[in-house]
Every structure is written in C-alpha cells, then in structure tokens.
Design a protein around this motif. Structure first.
Motif, mmCIF file in Angstrom:
data_model
loop_
_atom_site.group_PDB
_atom_site.id
_atom_site.type_symbol
_atom_site.label_atom_id
_atom_site.label_comp_id
_atom_site.label_asym_id
_atom_site.label_seq_id
_atom_site.Cartn_x
_atom_site.Cartn_y
_atom_site.Cartn_z
ATOM 1 N N SER A 217 0.812 -1.224 0.000
ATOM 2 C CA SER A 217 0.000 0.000 0.000
ATOM 3 C C SER A 217 0.846 1.275 0.000
ATOM 4 O O SER A 217 0.308 2.371 -0.137
ATOM 5 C CB SER A 217 -0.945 0.011 1.210
ATOM 6 N N ARG A 219 2.990 4.286 -1.326
ATOM 7 C CA ARG A 219 2.768 4.960 -2.610
ATOM 8 C C ARG A 219 3.962 5.845 -2.961
ATOM 9 O O ARG A 219 4.595 6.421 -2.079
ATOM 10 C CB ARG A 219 1.488 5.814 -2.550
ATOM 11 N N THR A 253 0.380 9.746 -7.470
ATOM 12 C CA THR A 253 1.031 8.623 -6.785
ATOM 13 C C THR A 253 0.525 7.286 -7.307
ATOM 14 O O THR A 253 -0.610 7.181 -7.803
ATOM 15 C CB THR A 253 0.808 8.661 -5.254
ATOM 16 N N ILE A 254 1.395 6.289 -7.169
ATOM 17 C CA ILE A 254 1.068 4.919 -7.603
ATOM 18 C C ILE A 254 1.464 3.993 -6.456
ATOM 19 O O ILE A 254 2.571 4.130 -5.904
ATOM 20 C CB ILE A 254 1.852 4.593 -8.896
ATOM 21 N N SER A 255 0.552 3.064 -6.101
ATOM 22 C CA SER A 255 0.890 2.174 -4.981
ATOM 23 C C SER A 255 1.882 1.115 -5.451
ATOM 24 O O SER A 255 2.008 0.835 -6.658
ATOM 25 C CB SER A 255 -0.369 1.503 -4.420
ATOM 26 N N LEU A 285 4.711 7.253 1.838
ATOM 27 C CA LEU A 285 4.121 7.961 0.699
ATOM 28 C C LEU A 285 5.053 9.067 0.238
ATOM 29 O O LEU A 285 5.649 9.773 1.071
ATOM 30 C CB LEU A 285 2.791 8.581 1.170
ATOM 31 N N TYR A 287 4.703 12.333 -2.615
ATOM 32 C CA TYR A 287 3.709 12.951 -3.508
ATOM 33 C C TYR A 287 4.115 14.418 -3.696
ATOM 34 O O TYR A 287 4.091 15.205 -2.742
ATOM 35 C CB TYR A 287 2.323 12.810 -2.861
#
Ligand code: NAD
Length: 326
Positions: A217, A219, A253-255, A285, A287
């Motif tokens: 999960s 990202r 964003t891409i997981s 994360l 971003y």
C-alpha cells in the motif's frame, strides 16, 4: 560565458542514470559538456560505461574520472565552466543506514567542495540534485517546497537537506544562483539496478521471487527520466532569483501493488512475491506538488507511467540480451 563559445556545463555524476541522459540532451542542443564521475562501484561500472560510450567521439564531450571529494582534482578541471549540475552522490536510503559516514563524506563534503569550486571560478549557476526523501514522514500531501524538512529519517535524506543548506550559504555569500531540485523516484531506461522497478522487472523476467516490503500500500510519485531532464534544463535556464528549491515529480502517486501489476502487464508475466516487513527509513508515501516547477520553469511532465515502463522494458530487454545488465 564567452559569447563565441557554446555554454560549458559540468555534470558531476554524469555517467550515472540521470546524468547520462542530461549529458545526451545538452550535447544534442549544442552545449559543451564535461562529466566528472568516479565510476563508483555501487552498481556495475560497465552499465555506466555503456551510458557514456557513445559520447566519446563527440568533440564537445569530455569525461574526467575522479572524485568530488578530491579538491586538487576539482582545481585541475577546465576553467571555462559556465554552469554546474551537481548530481554525484551516494544514492539510496537503505544503504545510507548501513554506511552513514561514507554518505556524509560524498554527499556533504563533496557538495561543499563543488560549491567551493564554483566560488573560486565564479560559476554563477549551480543546480543541485536533492531528493523527495528530505520530506521524511509528511502527512500533508501533496508535498510543497514550503513544508518543514528538518526532520529527515535517514542519513541519505539528512545529507540532501545539508546540501540544500550549504547551497543557501554560498548563494547568499557569493552570489551563486543555487537551485535545488527535489527529484521524486526517477525511472526509465538506464535506471539504477538497485531501484525497485529495475530490480522487480529483472526478477520477473527471470521467473524469480521479488522482495516486497510491506503490504503493497506504500505509494510513490514516479517520475520519468526525460521529464526530470526537462526540469533540470528548466533550472539551467532560470534566472529570476538567486535561491530556489523545486520539486520535480509527476504530481500523482502509484501504490507498490499497482506498480507491480503494471510491470506484470508490460512484461506479460506474473510476479512471484516474497513479502517482507517494512524497512526502517522508508516512507509510506511520496507525492509532489509540481506547481512551483510549472510556474518557474514551465515544467510539464509528458510521460505516463505505462509509457515510461514500456520504454524501460525495451531498454532492459536490449541490454539484457547483450548480457550487460546487472
Ligand atoms: P547514479 O548512481 O546512477 O548516478 C550518480 C553518479 O555519481 C554515479 O555514476 C556515480 O559513479 C557518481 N558518483 C558517486 N560518488 C561520486 C564521487 N564521490 N565523485 C564523483 N562521482 C561520484 O544515480 P542517479 O539515480 O542518476 O542519481 C543522480 C542524483 O539524483 C543523485 O544525487 C541522487 O541522490 C539524486 N536522486 C535520484 C533519485 C532517483 O530516483 N534516481 C531520486 C532522488 C534524488
């Protein structure tokens, strides 16, 4: 700059992934390029030699093998350098936890040396490769350049914050225009073999397990290398202020799970997953807000994640066929 001559750009780390793409782009547009790179064996040196091979016949290209920590060597470089793009570094979060002293030596002392060289030679434009990792664990997304970054969670991130700070000092004291670019996970042809996309793609092609840290999960804001080069070119052309910090990301964003699925689709093969605990120093994360890059440089990332992966796969297969990838 002598107006009769083409602008001369020194790229440190120019044999590496991002630097070699930048050198190609500048040479194609008629710049003179000197690359300073110590061909660090962090990943196979042969890959770096392939990155730069085609430029040796270009009279506008000079390659100097050497270390940015070596001030004597820096003093011996050509004295007509107009701009510096300082990319040489020990890269990578996890290895910096294993060897923090070496990271500080190259990334902090090396950056200090490069700024000293810029001061001594009156180089007025200095572009520095910083990193999204300076944001640490920052819940306010997308990350903006005005966010607080003085709580880095790895030696690598701390070394990059330090570079931004030393750059401010030199900009203030000596009138060097200093632009720190915070790159967000860069991918594409020639990507470092230690980075996840490259590592996963090679293992999937070989039918071997991929090590996946966490539940998939986390990202990342993945940025295609050609877009990063466009951003660096924007920073080289920028003249409106003396010190800026600018994010270069894709602005989405891409997981990890989505990333793996996209590689599977591009390669046409399922991944075998070896699930492992999350790693210290990793952030959940990344971003980027890219508003500032848009405003200052007209930056506008062009390459979709899927297209970038396709381009990467083509390069990977070509280089794997030559038996030259790590
Ligand atoms: P890379 O390892 O492919 O390139 C770095 C180059 O620097 C290498 O060719 C290496 O030999 C050289 N180098 C290392 N130590 C040196 C020294 N002491 N003296 C001279 N040369 C030295 O890495 P990259 O992915 O192209 O990264 C370029 C820069 O961008 C680095 O500063 C890195 O920290 C930063 N960055 C990269 C990413 C990414 O996703 N690739 C993200 C954020 C920041």
């Amino acid at each position: 700059m002598n107006n009769n001559l083409k602008a001369h750009v020194l790229i440190t780390g120019g044999a590496g992934f991002i630097g070699s793409h930048l050198a190609d782009s500048l040479l194609a547009d008629g710049y003179r390029v000197t690359v300073l790179d110590n061909l660090d064996p962090y990943y196979p040196v042969e890959l770096k030699r392939i990155n730069i091979d085609t430029n040796f016949t270009n009279p506008d290209y000079t390659f100097v093998e050497g270390d940015i920590v070596d001030m004597e060597l820096l003093n011996s470089l050509p004295d007509d350098i107009d701009m510096i793009v300082h990319l040489a570094a020990r890269a990578g979060v996890r290895p910096s936890i294993k060897d923090p002293v070496a990271y500080m030596e190259t990334n902090v002392k090396g950056t200090q040396n490069m700024l000293e060289m810029a001061r001594a030679r009156d180089v007025k434009q200095f572009v520095f490769a910083s990193s999204s990792s300076v944001y640490g664990i920052n819940p306010n997304v997308p990350w903006s350049e005005s966010d607080y970054v003085l709580k880095p969670i790895s030696p690598y991130a701390a070394s990059k914050v330090s570079g931004e700070l030393i750059g401010h000092t030199y900009s203030h004291l000596y009138g060097i225009r200093f632009i720190a670019l915070r790159f967000f996970t860069v991918f594409g042809p020639r990507q470092r073999p230690d980075l996840a996309i490259n590592k996963f793609a090679r293992l999937i092609l070989k039918g071997e397990e991929i090590p996946v840290f966490g539940d998939g999960s986390t990202r990342r804001d993945y940025t295609y290398v050609k877009d990063i080069v466009a951003g660096i070119r924007g920073a080289l052309a920028y003249k409106d202020s003396m010190y800026e910090i600018v994010n270069l990301g894709a602005g989405r964003t891409i997981s990890l799970a989505e990333m793996i699925q996209s590689i599977e689709e591009v390669i046409g093969k399922k991944a075998l997953i070896n699930r492992l605990p999350e790693q210290p120093g990793d952030v959940p994360l990344t971003y980027a807000s890219i508003d500032k890059a848009k405003e200052l440089f007209g930056y506008s990332p062009q390459t979709t994640f899927k297209q970038g992966l396709e381009n990467f796969k083509e390069w990977l297969i070509a280089s794997a066929l030559q038996g030259k990838n790590a």
